[in-house]
Each structure stands twice: as C-alpha cells, then as structure tokens.
Design a protein around this motif. Structure first.
Motif, PDB file in Angstrom:
ATOM      1  N   TYR A  20      30.329  19.671  88.024  1.00  0.00           N
ATOM      2  CA  TYR A  20      31.591  19.692  88.775  1.00  0.00           C
ATOM      3  C   TYR A  20      31.681  20.962  89.616  1.00  0.00           C
ATOM      4  N   THR A  24      31.491  21.000  93.670  1.00  0.00           N
ATOM      5  CA  THR A  24      32.704  21.443  94.364  1.00  0.00           C
ATOM      6  C   THR A  24      32.400  22.538  95.370  1.00  0.00           C
ATOM      7  N   THR A 115      41.475  23.704  87.238  1.00  0.00           N
ATOM      8  CA  THR A 115      41.124  22.296  87.092  1.00  0.00           C
ATOM      9  C   THR A 115      41.084  21.963  85.608  1.00  0.00           C
ATOM     10  N   HIS A 117      40.098  19.077  83.088  1.00  0.00           N
ATOM     11  CA  HIS A 117      39.256  17.885  83.118  1.00  0.00           C
ATOM     12  C   HIS A 117      39.743  16.805  82.154  1.00  0.00           C
ATOM     13  N   VAL A 153      41.552  15.824  87.226  1.00  0.00           N
ATOM     14  CA  VAL A 153      40.455  15.042  87.802  1.00  0.00           C
ATOM     15  C   VAL A 153      40.721  13.539  87.766  1.00  0.00           C
ATOM     16  N   TYR A 176      40.034  13.514  92.650  1.00  0.00           N
ATOM     17  CA  TYR A 176      38.896  12.904  91.975  1.00  0.00           C
ATOM     18  C   TYR A 176      37.623  13.700  92.240  1.00  0.00           C
ATOM     19  N   GLN A 177      36.708  13.643  91.276  1.00  0.00           N
ATOM     20  CA  GLN A 177      35.414  14.270  91.439  1.00  0.00           C
ATOM     21  C   GLN A 177      34.526  13.410  92.330  1.00  0.00           C
ATOM     22  N   PHE A 290      37.266  11.474  83.314  1.00  0.00           N
ATOM     23  CA  PHE A 290      37.046  10.732  84.563  1.00  0.00           C
ATOM     24  C   PHE A 290      35.904   9.731  84.391  1.00  0.00           C
TER      25      PHE A 290
END
Length: 376
Positions: A20, A24, A115, A117, A153, A176-177, A290
C-alpha cells in the motif's frame, strides 16, 4: 506542498501495508508532480528495494540523525520525529499504516492524515494474540483521535471506525487502494514459462493469494478439494504462519502433496505471472479491510471467487463470484462451474476488466490529492 510519510512499512514490509505504501507514493510521484514527498524511515539497512522508475525528482528519503540511530531509531519514528518534520517544513504528515507519531498534534502548522486499513482485531479478536490486540487498539485509537482526517480503504472500514471508535463520519474519507502496475501489464510466454519452471507449477491450477493465516481460510479450500473430489491443483502464495502447519498436516494426512503447492517467496513480478497462468483465484477470507488479491485477479484477467457479506464486494463489484466462506458446498460449486463453463468465465473476465479501471494508480493519486488540497 511538502507532504511527509511514515515510510517504515515501505522499506521493511513485503506484505499488504508495504505494498500500500509503495504503490501510494509511486502513484503520487508519477501523477501529482507539484508536491514534494518526504519518506521517513528509521533505517535503510537491508531495506526492500523501492524502485520509483526514475520518478525520484520529487521524492526525498529521510532517516534519523546519527545520534538517534542504533537502538533509538524506533523511538525516533514514534516520538522524536516531530522536530525533524518542522525543520523539513512539512505541511501534511500522512501515516500510511494506521499510526501517527506521539505529540504530532502539538505541531499546529502540520496537518495530519492516517490511513486505517481495518479493525479486524476488534471484530474478530479470536484471530489475534492478546498483546497484539491490545497494542493495535491503543495505536489505532490514538491515531484516529488526533488525526485531522482519516483515510479508510473501504466503506466497511469507515463503518467500523464509526461503530467501534465513534469517529465522526465527516472526519473520514474513503479512498480505495490500487494494485501494483505489474498486474495490469501483459507477459510473454517466455516470461510465464520461466516462472512456471522456477516454482514447478502445473499447467492448470487454482490460485490462492494472501498470508496463510486462519482468517484467510485456506484450509477450507483444501478440504473442499478433497471432499468434493475436485482434481485441480491448488497453488497458495503467501507468508507462512503457525496456521500454515495445520494446512500442511491436512495435506499430508490426505495424501494431497501433489495437489497443493505452497509458495512463500514469490516477488511481485513473479506473482503477477502466476496470476496469469491460473485458471481462477479463490479468496474466501472471513473478513478483510479491502482485499487487494481480488483487484489483482481482475487486473490480470482471472475469474475470482471470494466471500459474501464483507467489503470484498467493494473490491469485486459485479465481476466476482461470491460464496459463503464456511460452505464447502458453495466453494465446490463455484470451482466446478468456472472449470467447466467457458462462457461464464469469459463473462466474468470481461466484467472484471471494466470494474478494475476504478482502481488504477491515477485514480488513487487524484483521490488522495483532493484530500491534501482540501486540507491545505
């Protein structure tokens, strides 16, 4: 704008949090070039090679001063980093892995984002050790309380933050990832064959991706193959845990050694090739924040079977086949149908290509940039 990141996971975590963070920063440095990105890590010794493909002009990597290295480097990351952020004139600090440094809230000229998760350790405490659960609860709650903005996420994580921590919905933004660009890229037959030979993979197989732990539910898939007499090999790629031995014991007891292959050391590139050789992916996790393997499957053009009733529908949309993760009957039926029905496979692959477009790196970068600009 100068934006700082907690980059420990980027350089030292090969799994979900690390991916992630790397994705990112890569997406932002590539698509949003008007910011300066600072990566703060307690060390670079034996670090993961983070290749930005030449997009380093707007990325700076920072480590502790010599006096705070050695045994003090972890303290620097969690407590003593704040003066360094001030010297670097950081305007926004983003904790990518559920954490923010202690006392950063006292720096009124630095806006903070964290963030989050997932809060699986609260929803399914039985999957976690007592000490881990206590540590996560303390860190996540602190970061959620002091952050100016929380990035969740998924909508599921957003709802969990509201339910368990009573966070105001106005404070949370869902972004969203995406998955690594590798999974969108085509592979030659020569590349695929090299990976097939390295891991001694069969011509046709079912793929499972993710840490081999109880929550991911791999043993139920193995049991389904045995009890439903499905003669298709299973390849499971993921980090080894204590639960892995339960899977190994079952495989050995049922004499399935030639039908279940466990891989613990595949690179992202190799995994992207393994996806493309698979007949389907199965991801019957009991709960996720996610579900990146779902996105990776869709990006590589592979039908995916995953769980009902969780945020995994946010990842899979109308392109996945959803099953009760505890039902061998439903899992077996899905596997057998996708093995025999070429029209159903083609339909799912086509829907997958359309759905996965919303998870491109450019979309992820632009969604995060809107939050950064709003906070400025």
């Amino acid at each position: 704008m100068r934006i700082g990141y907690d980059a420990k996971q980027i350089f030292y975590n090969k799994g979900g949090l690390g991916n992630y963070g790397r994705n990112t920063v890569f997406y932002l440095s590539r698509h949003i070039k008007n910011h300066e990105y600072y990566l703060y890590t307690p060390s670079l010794r034996k670090a993961i090679n983070f290749d930005l493909n030449g997009n380093m002009d707007n990325v700076t990597i920072k480590t502790p001063p010599m006096v705070l290295q050695g045994p003090f480097k972890s303290v620097w990351r969690t407590r003593n980093i704040v003066p360094q952020l001030g010297r670097d004139k950081i305007e926004i600090y983003h904790g990518l892995g559920n954490e923010l440094p202690v006392s950063i809230q006292r720096k009124k000229n630095i806006k903070t984002i964290v963030t989050i998760h997932d809060l699986i350790f609260l929803r399914y405490p039985q999957f976690y050790k007592d000490l881990d659960r206590w540590t996560y609860k303390k860190k996540f709650l602190f970061s959620s309380e002091i952050a100016d903005t929380i990035v969740a996420v998924s909508k599921q994580t957003q709802q969990d933050l509201i339910e368990f921590y009573k966070v105001s919905p106005q404070k949370i933004r869902v972004v969203y990832q995406g998955c690594d660009q590798l999974y969108f890229e085509k592979r030659t037959q020569e590349e695929l064959q090299a990976v097939r030979e390295k891991f001694n993979l069969p011509e046709n197989f079912i793929l499972s991706v993710g840490t081999i732990e109880e929550r991911k539910n791999l043993l139920t898939v193995v049991r389904t193959l045995f009890h439903k007499r499905i003669d298709i090999p299973l390849v499971a790629v993921g980090q080894r845990t204590e639960y892995t031995e339960k899977v190994r014991e079952y495989v050995k007891r049922r004499k399935m050694d030639n039908r279940v292959i466990l891989i613990h050391n595949a690179s992202n590139y190799e995994l992207s090739c393994i996806y493309r050789m698979a007949g389907m992916t199965i991801y019957p996790s009991f709960f996720e924040g996610f579900g990146i393997p779902v996105i990776e499957s869709l990006a590589t053009g592979i039908p995916v079977i995953t769980s009902k009733g969780t945020c995994l529908r946010e990842a899979g949309g109308d392109a996945a086949w959803y099953i009760n993760p505890g039902s061998m009957e439903e899992i077996g039926h899905a596997i057998q149908t996708l093995s025999n029905d070429s029209d159903k496979r083609a339909e799912m692959i086509e829907k997958g290509y359309k759905h996965v477009r919303k998870f491109t790196g450019e979309n992820v970068a632009r969604n995060l940039n809107r939050i950064y600009n709003y906070m400025k």
